[in-house]
Structures are given as structure tokens and as C-alpha cells.
Enzyme design. Structure first.
Site, PDB file in Angstrom:
ATOM      1  CB  THR A 267      -0.938  -0.146   1.557  1.00  0.00           C
ATOM      2  OG1 THR A 267      -0.391  -0.536   2.057  1.00  0.00           O
ATOM      3  CG2 THR A 267      -1.806  -0.898   0.933  1.00  0.00           C
TER       4      THR A 267
ATOM      5  CD  GLU B 208      -0.938  14.934   2.102  1.00  0.00           C
ATOM      6  OE1 GLU B 208      -1.886  15.504   2.384  1.00  0.00           O
ATOM      7  OE2 GLU B 208      -0.879  14.556   3.060  1.00  0.00           O
TER       8      GLU B 208
END
Length: 745
Positions: A640, A711
Site C-alpha cells: 500500500t 503527500e
């Protein structure tokens, strides 16, 4: 407490994957109610002015149309701006739908048609007639730059630029090598798969269950209670799945207000879903104009750095991002001056969009650094190493950890940077020019106060619960992994519940802080469960763990074992029987260390290398290869985590080459408000993306050593592409997106 680490740090598939691919996962507009009515929003046809008349008679005459809400019959709600401020609202007056006849932005809602079916509501909306007194819109940031101002009130959580250090102007004037250029970034709109949607279920007696597309259910709950004067016990918000967000779902949007207002007024369930066209009237990264000035010696070592930015905001809120601050901490420089201003234009308030501020500011800085590399004749990678900052000079703090140097080295080796021919236009293959570029990425490593609950049952199943959201980033999976390792439960036996105000409160899912914050809370809750179980195990007659403490036991396969002597053990089931319980649960809360925050700066770093190939005749640019080397502390799930970086790079490629919302300043409206004309990367645009996770130990940033990855993948990606375009063509691109007309013009 020792843990087995069977799952944390490994590659695990998403535990919520089967629900998503089979359709079992339900989103905000998919929850049902027996008395459900449907609302359709009527959007304004002008950008600035006021409604002088609105005719709803034709719509109300349609059988099945229940009500039409306008500013003339809007239900009464709170009247203070304070009541409409959500957890991440910028300073100013938050937008209130149907609050009056004034129009502040194109597409502003002017009516809500509620009917027995969506089709009837949509038809009724087409019958609404509105007469306007139109004024000339003001949407051109360039024309408003002279009116830009330093926001007088700062946005909570957004640090203003630090005070200047040294003598930036003097040092720049005396620097042998000077670079001073302007950089621009166009408006980028959020385009999540799931549009903004709210289903309000009327439970009777003023009680509501709200299914909202939101990154923090507690934010929606607080907003609704404040605006409509309701008690938290009467408002439950549920959002187990989100179809993409990355900032677009941080704030409650106007469909929530309209759905709740209609439900309370009609005393029945109401659903409101925004159209894709309406999504293009809101939720965007603001247009920004930046000026970067660098001064150095012939060796490329920085002597002066000045970075100023002007960003657009709405007329009613001072939306703010950290745009220029990154320039004060990424590189060693004794003389730095940073400035950030806003200019008001007639649009909706911008929204946080994946790495808000950093994507914008780092683009300008990293392109300017590339320009300095060519001005000094120093290799772009070597230039960054020569100016490497060992501490945060903007705040004069040590870093909790920083492995950026290793990112440069490992990324360059994987990419093959040493084989790069330095001169622009010196690399080609057939009819294509080949360019290699690099950039640095940086993002803050936050930790926030968060609570979580762990509940272990005698049958060996574990439930993890907290109110945070999973917007597709893998939160269900990583929290399950942490719980599984902490209590020795097989991963398939762990169930994680998220996105519900009935669960322990967690912060908004944003800022890349969820893993560090909620992950630490889960680990602490599991530790508290373990302490209770060990206490029960000690009570057993002649217990093999009678004198054991928590630091010297492990939980494995339903057993509590003495570390180093696994034959001394007690089953979890026997421990629970000794305690006379069927389940053991604990709720714990973690907080960031104030002392650590005062003493250290915490950031995630990356080095991004990009290869572009440009058809010399047609000007078509392809990003054929990207290597992103990331230092982000402990990696909880290699699979992930890699996906997060891949997604960030893809968004960075979109920002670099494609994504641009175009304003018609005569009308004050976005022209390309659909997927046919607003271009985003598709499979054919994306080629090889190689992700490297650089080893980085950090025992200060969070209790579990995690920095977060949501981010960092996008930061620096657009700059790396822009720098590669220059290397390929010899033409410097200081405005993104870099479209064909700019390449061949």
C-alpha cells in the site's frame, strides 16, 4: 511489549479490497432509507451579482416535487460566521448556501429541488427560472496581483513564512551568479471518483444519521450541530468508504447543508449528490504566481534565496497554504527572505489538494535550482548535495531524522543518473528528444491527537475501531496489521471499523498524519488489552507467567508466551476464563510530544528522477520513466505504501503536463468543466514508475516511527518533469502544465 512483526513491514493486500471490487462497500449516496427523497441543486448562471427574482411555480406544479428551497424560504439556521466554521476552515466568512440573493462565484447554488425521485428532482430543477442583476466578474489573478495582501489572520495549522535571516537583498546583489525568474501554476481541480454526496436519514424526533463524503466524520458532526443547533447525541455521521478525496473531503461542502436543512424541514430522509459539472465550481488547488531569486558563487553554493508567492482566494475567505516555507528549510543558505500574499477573486474558496502548498512552492524552487545548476555548470544532483541542509534553518531546529542524502544516492543509482549527458538537446532516440531531470520532495511529518479501541474476543478475533477515514490510502489494512502483530492475531481474524462518530474520536484523515496518529493509538489500545490479559494469566494457579511482566511476553497464535522461553505460555482463552470475561477491550488516546515538537522538525523527504521523451516535430511529451526514492521512517505495508507513491507521481505527472482549469475572465467561469476537456493522466500516459523506500529510523517523530506517505509522492514530481523537458529541448518551462503549444511555441 515484544511483538512478532509478522505483518507490519510486509506487503499485504488491502483488507477492504474484496468489499470494493464486489460492490459490498457502500458510499455516501448508496445508503438507503424507506422515506428517501432526492434533492437536486440549481446552480447560478452568473459569477457575480444578485438574484432579483426566482420562479419556482412550474417546478412545484410537477407531481412528485415536494419542495423547492431558495434564499426566500430557506430554513432558519445559525447566523454567526463562527457557527459555520469547520475544523479546517480558513479565516473569513464560510460560504452559506441560499443565505441571500448575492452571487459570489460561478455555479453558486440558488435553489434545491426536492422530489420523490432523482429524475423528478432533476426535471423540476430544469423548470426553475432565475433573473439576475449581473456585475462584471473579477477572476484574473494576474490583474489582481498589485492588490495582493498579507493575510492578517493566519489559518490554524498553516505556519506563516518565518522572518528573514541574514541580508538577503545585499547577498543577492553581490552574488556572482544570480537567477531570478517567475513561475506559475494553473488551477487544478479535484476529480475524485465519488462526487460530493450526502444521504440524511431521518430517524424521528429530530435525530439524524448522516452518510457524508467526508475525510473526518467528527468534522461533519460538529458542523451540523453548530449550524442547526443540534446535540451531538442526535447526529451520527457514518462514512466507512470514500471514493477518493486527498483534501476535497476535508471540509463539509454545501450539499451537506442543503440535505440536512431539507431533512429537518420536511422531517424525512433526503439525499443530495453534486453533478460532475458542479464539482468543477469548487475544490481546487489555487492558481499561484511565484518569484524565486537565487544567488550563489561559481561553485553553486547558495549565498541568497528569496521566494515570494501570490495565490488566489475567494472574496469571503482567506485560504492559505505553506507555499514558500519549504525554501527556507530544504537547502543551506545564510540569507533567506520568504513572502506569501493573497489576492481576492470571484471564485469559490480553494481547497487543500494533495500536499497543498508544497506541490506549488517546491515546483518553483526546484526549477529555479535546476536553472542555477546550468548557470554555474554544476550537475543538478551535485548542486543539491553541495547545498544540503543538515538542520531546519527556517526554525533553527534539528530534524528528527533525515535520510535525503541516501534518497539522492539510491535514486540516482537506480535511475542511472551518472550516464546523463549534461548539455540540453544532447540525448535523443530516433525522432524523440530525451531529457532527464530531478527534483527534491519534502512534506511535514505530523502526528495528531487520536483515540482508538481494541477489543479481543475469546474466539481469537480482534476488532479495531476509531473514527478516522480511509480515503483509499490503505488505513483499514495498516491498522489491522498493527493490531494483528500487537496481539498475535492472524490478519484475517482482525476487523477494523472506521468512519463513524460512534467510534473513538480521531482527527481528519489528511496531512499524512493518519498512520502515525491512529496507528499509534491502535498500538497503545492493544497494549492496554495485553496488560489486562497478562493480569488474568497471572491469576491462574501455578501460572507459568506468574512473575512475567509485559515487556517480556509476546502474543502469538492465541497464546501469551514468555519471550526467550516460549514453552512457558498461557492461552488467551484460558486467561479470559481466569478473568471471568469473554472479551477484553481498551480505548486509548495518544498525543504528540510537545517537547519533541519544540526541539525538532519532522519531515518526509524524497528524490524524484524523471525521463521525458518529446517528439521534436509534434511537441508531444511522454514521461517514460520515473524513480522516486522516499525516506519516510518505518514503512508499515510495502504494497500500500508503494501504491501511495505511485498515485502521487501520477498526480504529479498530471500537474506537469495536463491538468489545467481554464477561466473565462469575461464570464468568470471555468470553461473545461468536464472530463472531455479537463485532461487527467490515463493508463496510456503512465509508463515505468520505480519506488524506492530508503531505510530511515526515527524514534522521535511518532511512537511507532512512522512519517506518512499520502503527500510526499506528488511533491517534486512536476518539477522533475519540467527539468527533464528543459534538458530534452533547451527550452525552460516555468509554467505548468507544460502543454504542446508551450513546447513548440
Amino acid at each position: 511489549m515484544a511483538t512478532t512483526n509478522l505483518y507490519v513491514g510486509t506487503a499485504q493486500s488491502r483488507v477492504d479490497g474484496p468489499a470494493k471490487v464486489t460492490g459490498a462497500a457502500r458510499y455516501a449516496a448508496e445508503f438507503k432509507a424507506a422515506d428517501l427523497a432526492y434533492g437536486v441543486v440549481v446552480s447560478s448562471a452568473i459569477t457575480r451579482g444578485r438574484v432579483t427574482a426566482i420562479d419556482t411555480a412550474a417546478a412545484l406544479a410537477v407531481p412528485g416535487v415536494i419542495q423547492v428551497f431558495t434564499h426566500e424560504n430557506r430554513p432558519r439556521t445559525a447566523w454567526l460566521d463562527y457557527n459555520y466554521r469547520d475544523q479546517v476552515a480558513p479565516p473569513g466568512s464560510p460560504f452559506r448556501a441560499l443565505n441571500g440573493p448575492e452571487i459570489s462565484f460561478g455555479g453558486q447554488p440558488v435553489a434545491l429541488v426536492v422530489a420523490e425521485s432523482f429524475e423528478l428532482a432533476r426535471y423540476g430543477a430544469s423548470l426553475i427560472r432565475v433573473i439576475y442583476a449581473e456585475e462584471v466578474p473579477n477572476t484574473d489573478l494576474e490583474r489582481n496581483r498589485d492588490a495582493a495582501y498579507v493575510p492578517p489572520k493566519k489559518r490554524s495549522g498553516i505556519k506563516p513564512p518565518p522572518d528573514p535571516r541574514g541580508d538577503p537583498e545585499g547577498a543577492l546583489d553581490s552574488a556572482p551568479i544570480q537567477v531570478r525568474q517567475e513561475y506559475k501554476q494553473s488551477v487544478e481541480h479535484h476529480n475524485p471518483m465519488e462526487p460530493h454526496a450526502t444521504t440524511v436519514v431521518w430517524e424521528g424526533e429530530g435525530k439524524l444519521t448522516i452518510h457524508d463524503k467526508i475525510q473526518g466524520v467528527n468534522n461533519t458532526q460538529g458542523y451540523v450541530c453548530s449550524v442547526f443547533n443540534l446535540k451531538p447525541d442526535d447526529v451520527r455521521v457514518i462514512s466507512p468508504y470514500i471514493g477518493g478525496a486527498f483534501g476535497s473531503g476535508l471540509r463539509p461542502q454545501y450539499q451537506l447543508f442543503l440535505a440536512v436543512a431539507a431533512a429537518l424541514d420536511l422531517k424525512r430522509s433526503v439525499r443530495v449528490v453534486l453533478s460532475r459539472d458542479q464539482m468543477f465550481t469548487m475544490g481546487y488547488r489555487p492558481e499561484t504566481i511565484q518569484t524565486v531569486a537565487l544567488g550563489s558563487g561559481p561553485d553553486g553554493r547558495l549565498q541568497a534565496l528569496m521566494h515570494e508567492a501570490i495565490a488566489g482566494t475567494s472574496t469571503f475567505e482567506d485560504y492559505q497554504e505553506s507555499v514558500v516555507n519549504w525554501s527556507g528549510l530544504l537547502y543551506h543558505c545564510p540569507n533567506v527572505k520568504l513572502g506569501y500574499k493573497l489576492a481576492k477573486i470571484d471564485t469559490y474558496t480553494p481547497a487543500d489538494m494533495r500536499a497543498p502548498g508544497a506541490v506549488t512552492g517546491v515546483f518553483a524552487l526546484e526549477v529555479a535550482m535546476d536553472e542555477l545548476a546550468y548557470a554555474t555548470g554544476v550537475d543538478p544532483l551535485e548542486l543539491r548535495l553541495r547545498n544540503y541542509a543538515e538542520r531546519d534553518e527556517g526554525e533553527n531546529k534539528e530534524f528528527t531524522s533525515k535520510a535525503l542524502r541516501a534518497c539522492y544516492e539510491e535514486g540516482a543509482a537506480r535511475f542511472g543518473w551518472s550516464r546523463r549527458s549534461a548539455a540540453p538537446r544532447s540525448m535523443r532516440e530516433g525522432r524523440e528528444l530525451v531529457g532527464w531531470g530531478l527534483a527534491t520532495g519534502v512534506w511535514e511529518a505530523y502526528m495528531m491527537k487520536s483515540s482508538a479501541r481494541a477489543r479481543l474476543s475469546a474466539d481469537g478475533s480482534l476488532e479495531i475501531a476509531c473514527s478516522t477515514a480511509d480515503l483509499g490510502t490503505g488505513t483499514y489494512t495498516i491498522l489491522s496489521q498493527i493490531g494483528a502483530d500487537a496481539l498475535g492475531v492472524p490478519l484475517p481474524r482482525v476487523r477494523t471499523r472506521l468512519g463513524d462518530t460512534a467510534l473513538p474520536e480521531a482527527p481528519l484523515a489528511g496531512g499524512s498524519w493518519t498512520a502515525a496518529s491512529s496507528g499509534a493509538a491502535v498500538e497503545m489500545a492493544c497494549r492496554a488489552v495485553a496488560e489486562q490479559l497478562l493480569g488474568f494469566a497471572r491469576r491462574i494457579d501455578e501460572s507459568p507467567l506468574a512473575n512475567a511482566d509485559l515487556a517480556h511476553v509476546t502474543f502469538v497464535d492465541g497464546e501469551i508466551r514468555l519471550a526467550g522461553e516460549p514453552s512457558r505460555k498461557v492461552t488467551v482463552a484460558d486467561a479470559m476464563r481466569a478473568g471471568g470475561v469473554d472479551t477484553v477491550e481498551a480505548t486509548e488516546t495518544v498525543k504528540p510530544s510537545l517537547l519533541t515538537n519544540l526541539r525538532y522538525s519532522a519531515y518526509t523527504h524524497s528524490a524524484v528522477f524523471a525521463e521525458v521523451r518529446i517528439d521534436e516535430d509534434l511537441g508531444v511529451a511522454r514521461v517514460t520513466r520515473v524513480v522516486s526514492a522516499v525516506a519516510a521512517g518505518k514503512i508499515l505495508n510495502l504494497k500500500t505504501a508503494r501504491s501511495q507513491i505511485l498515485g502521487g507521481v501520477v498526480m504529479g505527472i498530471g500537474a506537469a503536463l495536463e491538468e489545467e482549469s481554464m477561466l473565462d475572465h469575461n464570464l468568470g467561469r471555468f470553461m473545461n468543466h468536464n472530463f472531455g476537456e479537463y485532461h487527467v493522466p490515463v493508463n496510456a500516459d503512465i509508463h515505468d514508475i520505480d519506488v524506492i523506500f530508503v531505510d530511515e529510523h526515527d524514534d522521535k517523530v511518532s511512537p511507532i516511527g512512522v512519517k506518512g506517505l499520502g503527500e510526499i509522492g506528488i511533491v517534486g514530481a512536476a518539477a522533475a518533469v519540467a527539468n527533464a523537458v528543459f534538458h530534452a529541448t533547451g527550452k525552460r518551462m516555468r509554467e505548468i502544465p507544460i502543454t504542446i503549444d508551450k513546447i513548440i511555441g
